[in-house]
Design an enzyme around this catalytic site. Structure first.
Site, PDB file in Angstrom:
ATOM      1  N   LEU A 196       1.773  -4.686   0.849  1.00 51.24           N
ATOM      2  CA  LEU A 196       1.300  -4.735   2.237  1.00 51.24           C
ATOM      3  C   LEU A 196      -0.137  -4.204   2.332  1.00 51.24           C
ATOM      4  O   LEU A 196      -0.629  -3.573   1.409  1.00 51.24           O
ATOM      5  CB  LEU A 196       2.234  -3.909   3.122  1.00 51.24           C
ATOM      6  CG  LEU A 196       3.690  -4.386   3.147  1.00 51.24           C
ATOM      7  CD1 LEU A 196       4.541  -3.433   3.987  1.00 51.24           C
ATOM      8  CD2 LEU A 196       3.804  -5.802   3.670  1.00 51.24           C
ATOM      9  N   PRO A 197      -0.794  -4.444   3.492  1.00 51.52           N
ATOM     10  CA  PRO A 197      -2.211  -4.061   3.595  1.00 51.52           C
ATOM     11  C   PRO A 197      -2.485  -2.565   3.471  1.00 51.52           C
ATOM     12  O   PRO A 197      -3.388  -2.172   2.734  1.00 51.52           O
ATOM     13  CB  PRO A 197      -2.619  -4.574   4.982  1.00 51.52           C
ATOM     14  CG  PRO A 197      -1.661  -5.688   5.281  1.00 51.52           C
ATOM     15  CD  PRO A 197      -0.376  -5.278   4.636  1.00 51.52           C
TER      16      PRO A 197
ATOM     17  N   THR B 124      -2.020  -0.959  -2.048  1.00 55.37           N
ATOM     18  CA  THR B 124      -2.990   0.129  -2.244  1.00 55.37           C
ATOM     19  C   THR B 124      -3.041   0.914  -0.947  1.00 55.37           C
ATOM     20  O   THR B 124      -3.512   0.400   0.073  1.00 55.37           O
ATOM     21  CB  THR B 124      -4.388  -0.437  -2.557  1.00 55.37           C
ATOM     22  OG1 THR B 124      -4.308  -1.209  -3.746  1.00 55.37           O
ATOM     23  CG2 THR B 124      -5.391   0.691  -2.746  1.00 55.37           C
TER      24      THR B 124
ATOM     25  N   LYS C  37      -5.673   4.464  -8.973  1.00 58.61           N
ATOM     26  CA  LYS C  37      -6.245   3.218  -8.440  1.00 58.61           C
ATOM     27  C   LYS C  37      -7.559   3.517  -7.699  1.00 58.61           C
ATOM     28  O   LYS C  37      -8.555   2.798  -7.840  1.00 58.61           O
ATOM     29  CB  LYS C  37      -5.215   2.576  -7.513  1.00 58.61           C
ATOM     30  CG  LYS C  37      -5.727   1.520  -6.579  1.00 58.61           C
ATOM     31  CD  LYS C  37      -5.812   0.165  -7.221  1.00 58.61           C
ATOM     32  CE  LYS C  37      -6.480  -0.825  -6.285  1.00 58.61           C
ATOM     33  NZ  LYS C  37      -6.761  -2.090  -6.822  1.00 58.61           N
TER      34      LYS C  37
ATOM     35  N   LYS D  36     -12.180  -0.569   2.207  1.00 56.09           N
ATOM     36  CA  LYS D  36     -10.937   0.188   2.470  1.00 56.09           C
ATOM     37  C   LYS D  36     -10.656   1.168   1.314  1.00 56.09           C
ATOM     38  O   LYS D  36     -10.361   2.342   1.547  1.00 56.09           O
ATOM     39  CB  LYS D  36      -9.756  -0.800   2.603  1.00 56.09           C
ATOM     40  CG  LYS D  36      -8.399  -0.114   2.768  1.00 56.09           C
ATOM     41  CD  LYS D  36      -7.225  -1.074   2.617  1.00 56.09           C
ATOM     42  CE  LYS D  36      -6.448  -0.769   1.367  1.00 56.09           C
ATOM     43  NZ  LYS D  36      -5.194  -1.489   1.203  1.00 56.09           N
TER      44      LYS D  36
HETATM   45  P1  NAD Z   1      -3.063  -9.987   2.275  1.00 58.53           P
HETATM   46  O1  NAD Z   1      -3.618  -9.595   3.590  1.00 58.53           O
HETATM   47  O2  NAD Z   1      -3.429 -11.298   1.672  1.00 58.53           O
HETATM   48  O3  NAD Z   1      -1.452  -9.908   2.317  1.00 58.53           O
HETATM   49  C1  NAD Z   1      -0.728  -8.965   3.037  1.00 58.53           C
HETATM   50  C2  NAD Z   1       0.519  -9.670   3.547  1.00 58.53           C
HETATM   51  O4  NAD Z   1       1.378  -8.708   4.112  1.00 58.53           O
HETATM   52  C3  NAD Z   1       0.226 -10.719   4.620  1.00 58.53           C
HETATM   53  O5  NAD Z   1       0.746 -11.963   4.203  1.00 58.53           O
HETATM   54  C4  NAD Z   1       0.922 -10.167   5.861  1.00 58.53           C
HETATM   55  O6  NAD Z   1       1.472 -11.169   6.679  1.00 58.53           O
HETATM   56  C5  NAD Z   1       2.017  -9.332   5.228  1.00 58.53           C
HETATM   57  N1  NAD Z   1       2.563  -8.292   6.082  1.00 58.53           N
HETATM   58  C6  NAD Z   1       1.912  -7.341   6.761  1.00 58.53           C
HETATM   59  N2  NAD Z   1       2.791  -6.526   7.391  1.00 58.53           N
HETATM   60  C7  NAD Z   1       4.027  -6.994   7.093  1.00 58.53           C
HETATM   61  C8  NAD Z   1       5.338  -6.589   7.435  1.00 58.53           C
HETATM   62  N3  NAD Z   1       5.568  -5.547   8.218  1.00 58.53           N
HETATM   63  N4  NAD Z   1       6.364  -7.296   6.946  1.00 58.53           N
HETATM   64  C9  NAD Z   1       6.154  -8.344   6.151  1.00 58.53           C
HETATM   65  N5  NAD Z   1       4.930  -8.796   5.776  1.00 58.53           N
HETATM   66  C10 NAD Z   1       3.883  -8.113   6.252  1.00 58.53           C
HETATM   67  O7  NAD Z   1      -3.445  -8.792   1.277  1.00 58.53           O
HETATM   68  P2  NAD Z   1      -3.485  -8.833  -0.333  1.00 58.53           P
HETATM   69  O8  NAD Z   1      -4.832  -9.241  -0.787  1.00 58.53           O
HETATM   70  O9  NAD Z   1      -2.276  -9.533  -0.829  1.00 58.53           O
HETATM   71  O10 NAD Z   1      -3.371  -7.264  -0.633  1.00 58.53           O
HETATM   72  C11 NAD Z   1      -2.148  -6.557  -0.517  1.00 58.53           C
HETATM   73  C12 NAD Z   1      -2.363  -5.153  -1.051  1.00 58.53           C
HETATM   74  O11 NAD Z   1      -2.839  -5.232  -2.399  1.00 58.53           O
HETATM   75  C13 NAD Z   1      -3.436  -4.370  -0.271  1.00 58.53           C
HETATM   76  O12 NAD Z   1      -3.014  -3.041  -0.175  1.00 58.53           O
HETATM   77  C14 NAD Z   1      -4.681  -4.502  -1.143  1.00 58.53           C
HETATM   78  O13 NAD Z   1      -5.564  -3.412  -0.986  1.00 58.53           O
HETATM   79  C15 NAD Z   1      -4.062  -4.535  -2.529  1.00 58.53           C
HETATM   80  N6  NAD Z   1      -4.873  -5.216  -3.568  1.00 58.53           N
HETATM   81  C16 NAD Z   1      -5.509  -6.384  -3.295  1.00 58.53           C
HETATM   82  C17 NAD Z   1      -6.251  -6.996  -4.299  1.00 58.53           C
HETATM   83  C18 NAD Z   1      -6.980  -8.304  -4.050  1.00 58.53           C
HETATM   84  O14 NAD Z   1      -7.824  -8.694  -4.884  1.00 58.53           O
HETATM   85  N7  NAD Z   1      -6.676  -9.025  -2.968  1.00 58.53           N
HETATM   86  C19 NAD Z   1      -6.324  -6.427  -5.579  1.00 58.53           C
HETATM   87  C20 NAD Z   1      -5.628  -5.254  -5.830  1.00 58.53           C
HETATM   88  C21 NAD Z   1      -4.886  -4.651  -4.815  1.00 58.53           C
END
Ligand code: NAD
Length: 295
Positions: free
Chosen positions: A65-66, A97, A172, A247
């Site tokens: 999740l975000p 994260t 991280k 973030k």
């Molecule tokens: P994203 O915004 O693409 O995905 C998050 C998903 O969570 C969305 O599809 C949203 O609809 C869903 N969501 C939010 N609240 C919800 C809930 N209560 N129930 C169900 N679904 C819910 O984000 P992402 O890029 O997939 O990143 C996710 C996590 O991974 C973050 O914490 C980010 O910091 C971390 N991260 C991202 C990357 C990257 O390159 N994108 C790399 C490493 C870590």
């Protein structure tokens, strides 16, 4: 093979859930976006109508999740918190994260309720999530880590036991703070060379073979068209967004303040990313910090 509930099927969670399906697990998936659910279902995931449905009969629950408030809401404080419905012997893995304080607090609440919760944030970006080559840093007990590792190996290549609860999130943050400093420093040096008449490709080769060599030069050159297949050669599309780096730097600054560890370089990098983001570049890849210097 395990029954896994997977919640949060965004850029990272979607491909991670698909890799669990490909490894033969039965994966029940939920996201607030029905499109995101549909995509994983076309690859063999099983649609759940709610996070509760995805989690309640599962041996393993994974969330991606975000931020911390989403994670705390999902497990503890929403109207139907998952800690109320998960099986007593389920292993709960949060790969989002988030701030280490929230990760530790949620873990403590889990412990009080006889549940098992670990933090396992990932590094490697969307490409790593798709390829199943993520680095995953886990905050857990030895026993929890031993249980989590075989599952995590379906989504990542390098699985580290960083330490106790919250340690995965700290590791991280340390890594991403260093990455931001390396990327900004690399962009700064390349820009100065180019402004003084050097070819960015030639300067990159020189620094790669010299003491300035670093990951940004090796794998992710920020100067357009020096390296193929990286965001800088594709209008800074895809990759790891400025918003997410910003973030993560906020989380790093929190850790710095809370622990009294000076982080002047991280603080400077956060200012640079803040300026870059405020110019409307939040959705670009983080190597676009190059443009801040060019502007
Ligand atoms: P994203 O915004 O693409 O995905 C998050 C998903 O969570 C969305 O599809 C949203 O609809 C869903 N969501 C939010 N609240 C919800 C809930 N209560 N129930 C169900 N679904 C819910 O984000 P992402 O890029 O997939 O990143 C996710 C996590 O991974 C973050 O914490 C980010 O910091 C971390 N991260 C991202 C990357 C990257 O390159 N994108 C790399 C490493 C870590």
């Amino acid at each position: 093979m395990a029954v896994i509930g997977f919640i949060g099927l965004g850029n990272m969670g979607g491909p991670m859930a698909i890799n669990l399906v490909n490894a033969g697990h039965s994966v029940k998936v939920f996201d607030l976006s029905s499109e995101a659910i549909k995509h994983v279902v076309t690859k063999g995931g099983l649609a759940a109508s709610s996070a509760v449905e995805a989690a309640q009969e599962s041996d393993v629950v994974i969330s991606m999740l975000p931020s911390g408030k989403h994670v705390e809401g999902l497990y503890v404080s929403s109207s139907q918190p998952l800690f109320d419905v998960v099986k007593k012997d389920a292993l709960i893995i949060d790969s989002s994260t988030i701030d280490a304080a929230t990760a530790k607090r949620v873990c403590e609440i889990a412990e009080q309720r006889g549940l098992s919760f670990v933090d396992a944030p990932v590094s490697g970006g969307v490409a790593g999530a798709v390829a199943g080559t993520l680095a995953i840093m886990v905050g857990a007990t030895d026993a929890q880590f031993a249980e989590a590792k075989p599952i995590l190996l379906n989504m990542g290549q390098n699985i580290f036991h960083a330490g106790a609860s919250g340690a995965g999130q700290i590791a991280k943050c340390c890594n991403n703070m260093l990455l931001s400093v390396l990327m900004a420093g690399t962009a700064e040096a390349l820009n100065m060379g180019v402004k003084n008449g050097l070819d960015p490709a030639v300067l990159s080769q020189i620094m790669l073979q010299s003491s300035g060599n670093n990951w940004a030069l090796q794998k992710y050159n920020p100067y357009p068209n020096v390296m193929e297949g990286v965001p800088s050669s594709n209008g800074y599309q895809g990759g790891f967004q400025v918003d997410l780096m910003y973030k993560d730097l906020g989380l790093a600054m929190d850790i710095s303040h809370q622990s009294g560890s000076p982080a002047p370089m991280g603080s400077q990098a956060k200012s640079l990313y803040s300026m870059h983001k405020s110019k409307g570049n939040g959705a670009l890849d983080f190597s676009s910090i190059m443009q801040l210097y060019q502007d």
